[in-house]
Scaffold this motif. Sequence first.
Motif, short mmCIF file in Angstrom:
data_model
loop_
_atom_site.label_atom_id
_atom_site.label_comp_id
_atom_site.label_asym_id
_atom_site.label_seq_id
_atom_site.Cartn_x
_atom_site.Cartn_y
_atom_site.Cartn_z
N LEU A 137 -12.75 14.90 -6.27
CA LEU A 137 -13.50 14.35 -5.14
C LEU A 137 -12.70 13.20 -4.54
N VAL A 138 -12.46 13.25 -3.24
CA VAL A 138 -11.68 12.21 -2.57
C VAL A 138 -12.41 11.76 -1.32
N PRO A 139 -12.10 10.55 -0.82
CA PRO A 139 -12.72 10.10 0.43
C PRO A 139 -12.39 11.05 1.58
N SER A 140 -13.27 11.12 2.56
CA SER A 140 -13.04 12.00 3.71
C SER A 140 -11.83 11.56 4.52
N THR A 141 -11.38 10.31 4.33
CA THR A 141 -10.22 9.79 5.04
C THR A 141 -8.91 10.04 4.29
N PHE A 142 -8.97 10.75 3.18
CA PHE A 142 -7.79 10.96 2.33
C PHE A 142 -6.70 11.71 3.08
N LEU A 143 -5.44 11.26 2.93
CA LEU A 143 -4.36 11.78 3.77
C LEU A 143 -3.20 12.40 3.00
N ILE A 144 -3.24 12.39 1.67
CA ILE A 144 -2.06 12.87 0.93
C ILE A 144 -2.42 14.03 0.00
N ASP A 145 -3.08 15.03 0.56
CA ASP A 145 -3.45 16.21 -0.23
C ASP A 145 -2.24 16.87 -0.88
N GLY A 146 -1.16 17.03 -0.11
CA GLY A 146 0.01 17.72 -0.62
C GLY A 146 0.61 17.05 -1.84
N PRO A 147 0.93 15.75 -1.77
CA PRO A 147 1.48 15.09 -2.94
C PRO A 147 0.54 15.11 -4.15
N VAL A 148 -0.76 15.01 -3.92
CA VAL A 148 -1.69 15.02 -5.04
C VAL A 148 -1.77 16.41 -5.67
#
Length: 235
Positions: free
Chosen positions: A14-25
């Motif tokens: 679960l991540v904040p809706s503003t999360f920007l680094i899906d690929g690295p994670v």
Amino acid sequence: MPSRPDLRSRIALLVPSTFLIDGPVCRLAEEVGLQPCLLRVPSPTIADTSDAGAVADMVRFMGDTESLAAAARLAREVEPNVIAWGCTSGSFIDGGQMGKRQAAAMEAAAGVPAITTSQAMISALSDIGARRIVVITPYLVPIGERFVEFLEGAGLTVTSEAHLGAGSDAEVGALTASVFADALDALPADQVDAIVIPCTAVDEYRIRPALAASDAPIIFANRATLECAAQCARR
């Protein structure tokens, strides 16, 4: 229900809706042997991201146990082996008991082991026997100071600290690797057990090379979360 052709343990992150680094994670998750599924938790808009009080209210809103439980119930559809709340500030802002309440709510809703990033960072420090640490946060100073209080409440000694003044995921992402390196260079970091960099909006792959000269291990939020989740999934 979805099929499970991939034999790796699956994490509902679960991540904040503003999360920007899906690929690295997702890359990190696969490094530690997890199949990642990211799910967004709603985040209210802040008019002034330099307002530490508004930022604190926002992360409290995201980390509300009812909201996380609702997201965890939805996560059951991907049949996770473990679930995690991937937000550091959203799991420490009200102290050490906050993450425990959140994990309990998610676990009850999803029916699988659950952790938070703040809990995972404490676990990562414990795993390497770290007691004396340097902290560099990307946060506004009042938020960063709350993180230091959280660590000290867990029995750790923060020997020095720096806070880089970002109030949103986008602002964290705009911080260059050299900003982190300069902050570390300006701090007395000898005779410490670890350097701690919280916030799941920090991209470890982009920042770590600039800190390569450090003799102490560096604990990043996302890697700590995923390694702790992998441990939970194997139990």
